[in-house]
Design a protein around this motif. Structure first.
Motif, PDB file in Angstrom:
ATOM      1  N   THR A   1       0.838  -1.207   0.000  1.00  0.00           N
ATOM      2  CA  THR A   1       0.000   0.000   0.000  1.00  0.00           C
ATOM      3  C   THR A   1       0.866   1.247   0.000  1.00  0.00           C
ATOM      4  O   THR A   1       0.635   2.195  -0.762  1.00  0.00           O
TER       5      THR A   1
ATOM      6  N   ALA B   1      -4.200   1.293  -4.566  1.00  0.00           N
ATOM      7  CA  ALA B   1      -3.824   1.348  -3.154  1.00  0.00           C
ATOM      8  C   ALA B   1      -4.934   0.778  -2.277  1.00  0.00           C
ATOM      9  O   ALA B   1      -4.664   0.082  -1.279  1.00  0.00           O
TER      10      ALA B   1
ATOM     11  N   ASN C   1      -4.553  -2.349   0.184  1.00  0.00           N
ATOM     12  CA  ASN C   1      -4.799  -2.199   1.610  1.00  0.00           C
ATOM     13  C   ASN C   1      -5.830  -3.194   2.118  1.00  0.00           C
ATOM     14  O   ASN C   1      -5.706  -3.713   3.242  1.00  0.00           O
TER      15      ASN C   1
END
Length: 1003
Positions: A303, A366, A370
């Motif tokens: 991430t 991202a 995550n």
């Protein structure tokens, strides 16, 4: 700034006691300090005197308590019972009281300000919306724009940014960092407020207004992100498999600060593009701050790697945009500077980013990473994605504005436009000509050089937008607002230019309906435009029809309540037009351009009432019944409007109220009896319109607006003040209200003590059927909400106040006083003022229009009292008794100060005509309160000190003892006359700020 003004200093508030609060600049001190003065005691004394004088007026109706108190104040100053410093301290004391009262009303206006409590309110609302709904249905609700917040640069910057921040802190009970303000801190704040400089910024400029707007936009974005977080958190709970598909977009943000060219010849193309780049820069910086926190928490995983790549893109873009801004600052100075700016803009497009596609892609990546790592940052990343999707590369969307006349002038030769576009003899040929042009048009490319070479302002604006859409932001829609639209031809012309410059898919053309003709025929204008196959195709392809309503100009010509009625009727007729033309699938965007004052459509009681007043639940329901979705938009104008977004907490409160009103239908849409009383409504508001039409056409009303003009107010906006007369000495006459813009027009009425544009004609209208009015006030939310403006207007209006300002210009009153005084010098002063007033010859005209307003005011007062007596159980709207007492006292003090200036002016030494000005013309300007330029003129005629550059001050190789008239100075006149006059005039304008606080907004 006055030449003899004291230096200003700041009181630091960022101490452990006061927390994160701004420093306040201390106000100018004009008179030698009187340490024995007690402002609170003098306030009490004068309030009691005023109360006694008003009681006496009950048995002596021929006296005016305001004039009597002004006379008392003059006598107290003459006898030394009160000093000029004592009056100055009293004005500052009352200004601080009105400031605090306005902060309290602001707190009540926005409702709950605790962000945690607002979280709970919104969460409950969102759960109601989601109850029993599929993900698709929930997504449709929260991904449809329901409302738009638009920040404009209207001239309502009546006080400084630092004081606005303090007012927001007092209203919310928290500082800008969200920390609670203790009682000790609050007391310290009010001590600083009591010393502060209550006036607009001295350097008020477009750049100052733009920075202020950016702060409001930033707070609004923070509020929006908090709202989006709530939506996403709930979706994650209710729809765990699909919540990441959501991109909430309930409320949009926009600004026209720097893009509004209607009447703003001072704003250049370089200014507009520079300010738009600053908006882009602010958004890039905001996203970088967000990413900095996310990267810090992401650690060393996948991430973080994606976020660092995203941050590097933003960093490069921010650097490139900073270079573009630097080039834009000087771009208008020479052709070479314009070329350098163009190269910086064009060659830096890729680095600076012109759309958010790569940013959204990386944010999605991202988010996926995550979630794979546990999802601790997932909701915040989803909020970032929603922000990118909603506002793209700007802190807010852009609204451009120009006047319809500018469009007509630009197309005139191409279509042979020799008359107005609605001329019946040529109307059809004009329409055919513009449609033929659209049939043949081929898009052209332009560059900065094309923009520089173009002389037509309308085409130049389209070129500005084309440059923006090409090199700054290619994806965010741009609103194109056309002031004073009265013809479909105007809209077709705008569409032709949109096609010509390749902007058809990005630009949102919007007429502004604000004139009487437009409000009565707006539905026909839209229908005529939609009968053009080109305009119809444009609307269908964009999926929206944008229409702007103007409350300020319409309200000052036909009365504010009549204007609102006409706007609502036009809304309802437009629903029928769209249904009739088979365009029910199109979203209608209604942009309600109104102000924060009641004179410009701002409801006084609460933000919730304001939203319902502008967008009545019944009319919204009518569109929904026809299958038409509606997005409402509101303007938040200048400093008064930004105040509601002056801190993150108050901005979140405002957003919460907006969502509460617009996300679910109001029960008020059903069975409001006012809609079953069509004949009554039509006749009631037609009567208001008729009264106001008579008033506006009365030349004596123009005299009333112009006799003091805006002299009792500071300049509250950056718009340049235009000289109305080539000759300095000649007093300019106002022949029609149209010579004043709406905000100054309304501001003058506020400062004269009678809000005619809100309450005028209501007495006559209520006389038609007082019993039905009383019944509707009890049973109709719509009628009661409208009449709340009237009640508030009555609470801040006072016949005695307006009469005092008018009778101050009565030569007979001054002569009468001269016959009663026992002081020989005062007798001559009074008679001198009377002689100059005879030459002015305006009092009889003022009293004539006053009687018209007075008669209707008294009738309205009686009818409102009757309605209350019929069992109306809602609390009265308006100021508290103590607040009203302070307001009237401020007026009385100011009348006394005006008298003081007039008396001092009789001692100005005579002078031979200079610069085309005579002594009589100079005094006439004093009587119009055009004090500051007169005193600057007198400074030149009667210099306080010798000119350092005068020949006598230079070295000519030998001394000279002769000192002729050239070296004569007038220090005594400055000390005895000019500086006190300047000081009193400053207090007059400072009182103007206090009156604005108490009423609630400028104009």
């Amino acid at each position: 700034m006055a030449r003899s003004a004291a230096k200003l200093r700041s009181v630091p508030l960022n101490s452990p006691k006061t927390g994160a609060l701004p420093d306040l600049t201390v106000g100018e001190i004009w008179f030698p300090a009187d340490e024995t003065a007690n402002a609170a005691a003098l306030h009490k004394n004068l309030t009691e005197r005023l109360s006694g004088l008003r009681e006496r007026a009950e048995v002596d109706p021929f006296g005016d308590p305001i004039l009597m108190l002004a006379l008392d104040l003059t006598r107290m100053l003459d006898k030394g019972e009160v000093t000029a410093s004592g009056v100055e301290q009293l004005v500052q004391h009352l200004t601080a009281r009105t400031f605090e009262a306005r902060a309290a009303r602001l707190a009540a206006y926005v409702g709950e300000t605790d962000p945690v409590q607002n979280d709970a309110k919104l969460d409950a609302l969102l759960r109601t919306v989601a109850e029993g709904r599929s993900f698709e249905d929930f997504a449709a609700q929260v991904q449809s724009l329901h409302y738009g917040i638009v920040f404009t640069a209207h001239p309502t910057f009546s006080t400084g940014l630092d004081l606005s921040r303090v007012m927001a802190a007092l209203a919310t009970g928290r500082d800008a960092a969200g920390a609670a303000i203790s009682d000790e801190t609050r007391a310290a704040l009010m001590q600083s407020v009591a010393l502060a400089d209550h006036r607009p910024p001295r350097d008020l400029s477009l750049s100052v207004e733009h920075s202020w707007c950016l702060e409001a936009l930033g707070n609004a974005q923070t509020a929006m992100e908090r709202l989006h977080g709530l939506v996403l958190r709930l979706a994650r709970e209710l729809y765990p498999e699909r919540w990441t598909e959501l991109s909430p977009r309930l409320v949009s943000l926009a600004t026209w600060v720097g893009y509004d060219h209607d009447g703003r010849a001072d704003i250049t193309w370089a200014d507009t593009l520079r300010l738009r780049l600053i908006v882009k820069q602010a958004q890039l910086q905001r996203h970088r701050r967000t990413l900095a926190g996310l990267i810090l928490e992401a650690g060393n995983g996948a991430t973080a790697t994606v976020l660092e790549l995203l941050e590097s893109l933003l960093a490069l873009a921010e650097k490139q945009v900073a270079d573009q801004i630097r080039a834009a600052v000087v771009a208008g100075q020479s052709l070479e500077d314009a070329q350098r700016f163009a190269y910086t803009l064009v060659q830096g497009m890729e680095t600076a980013l012109v759309d958010s596609h790569r940013l959204v892609t990386l944010t999605n990546r991202a988010l996926e990473q995550n979630l794979a790592e546990g999802g601790a940052l997932a909701e915040r990343l989803a909020v970032l994605k929603a922000s990118l999707a909603l506002h793209g590369l700007g802190a807010g969307h852009s609204h451009f504005r120009l006047n319809s006349t500018q469009l007509h002038n630009s197309i005139r030769r191409q279509v042979g436009l020799e008359t107005g576009p609605e001329d019946p003899a040529h109307r059809r040929s004009y329409y055919n000509a513009i449609n033929d042009l659209m049939e043949r048009v081929q898009p052209v490319s332009i560059n900065v050089g094309s923009l520089l070479a173009e002389q037509a302002s309308a085409k130049r604006m389209f070129m500005m937008i084309a440059e923006l859409a090409k090199a700054i932001d290619r994806e965010t829609p741009i609103r194109f607002l056309i002031a004073e639209t009265e013809s479909a031809f105007t809209l077709l012309t705008a569409l032709y230019y949109a096609k010509l410059f390749g902007l058809e898919e990005q630009i949102e053309i919007s007429p502004l309906f604000e004139t009487v003709y437009a409000l009565e025929h707006g539905d026909q204008i839209i229908e005529d435009a939609l009968r053009s196959p080109h305009y119809r195709a444009y609307v269908q392809k964009s999926g929206k029809l944008c229409i702007q309503f103007g409350y300020s100009d319409s309200g000052r010509y036909i009365g504010q309540l009549a204007a609102t009625f006409h706007i609502e009727r036009l809304r309802l007729r437009l629903a029928g037009v769209l249904q009739r033309l088979g365009l029910s699938g199109v979203q209608v965007v209604f942009f309600n351009t109104h102000g924060e004052s009641i004179g410009r459509g701002g409801h006084p009681t609460s933000l919730t009432d304001r939203l319902h007043y502008l967008a009545p639940p019944f009319s919204r329901a009518e569109f929904l019944a026809n299958g038409i979705t509606v997005k409402e938009e509101s303007s938040f104008q200048g400093g008064d409007g930004y105040l509601i977004f002056q801190s993150p907490d108050i901005a979140y409160a405002a957003v919460a109220r907006i969502v509460e009103v617009t996300l679910v239908p109001s029960p008020e849409a059903d069975n409001d009896p006012i809609y079953g009383q069509g004949d009554f409504s039509t006749e009631f508001f037609a009567t208001v319109k008729q009264f106001f039409g008579e008033l506006v056409d009365d030349p004596n009303y123009a005299t009333l607006l112009g006799v003091y003009g805006t002299a009792m107010l500071y300049r509250t906006g950056s718009r340049p003040v235009k000289r109305q007369s080539e000759s300095w000495g000649r007093v300019p006459d106002l022949s029609h209200p149209s010579q004043l813009r709406a905000i100054p027009n309304n501001g003058v009425l506020q400062q004269l003590g009678l809000l005619a544009n809100t309450i005028g004609g209501l007495g006559r209208a209520m006389s038609k059927d007082p019993d039905l009015c009383a019944a509707l006030l009890k049973s109709s939310p719509r009628f009661r909400r409208a009449m709340a403006l009237v009640e508030h207007g009555m609470s801040v209006s006072d016949l005695d106040v307006m009469r005092a300002y008018i009778d101050t210009l009565d030569a007979g009153m001054w002569l009468h006083r001269s016959g009663r005084t026992k002081l020989p010098q005062r007798r001559e002063e009074l008679r001198s003022v009377a002689r100059h007033l005879e030459r002015l010859d305006s009092h009889h005209r003022l009293t004539k229009v006053f009687r018209k307003l007075q008669g209707d005011f008294l009738t309205l007062r009686d009818h409102l009292a009757y309605c209350r007596s019929q069992g109306l159980d809602v609390p009265p709207v308006g100021l508290k008794e103590s607040e009203r007492d302070d307001l009237v006292l401020l007026h009385a003090i100011r009348v006394g100060l005006i008298h003081r200036i007039f008396l001092l002016a009789t001692h100005v030494p005579d002078f031979s005509p200079q610069h085309g000005t005579t002594f009589e013309e100079m005094f006439a300007r004093i009587l119009h309160l055009d004090v500051e330029p007169v005193l600057d003129f007198l400074d030149d005629v009667f210099p306080a000190r010798p000119d350092a550059d005068a020949p006598a001050a230079l070295d000519f190789g030998e001394p000279a003892t002769y000192r002729g008239g050239v070296g004569q100075t007038y220090e005594a006149e400055h000390e005895r006359l000019f500086r006190p006059m300047r000081g009193y005039f400053e207090l007059i304008r400072r009182i103007g700020t206090a009156i604005t606080y108490q009423i609630g907004a400028v104009g």
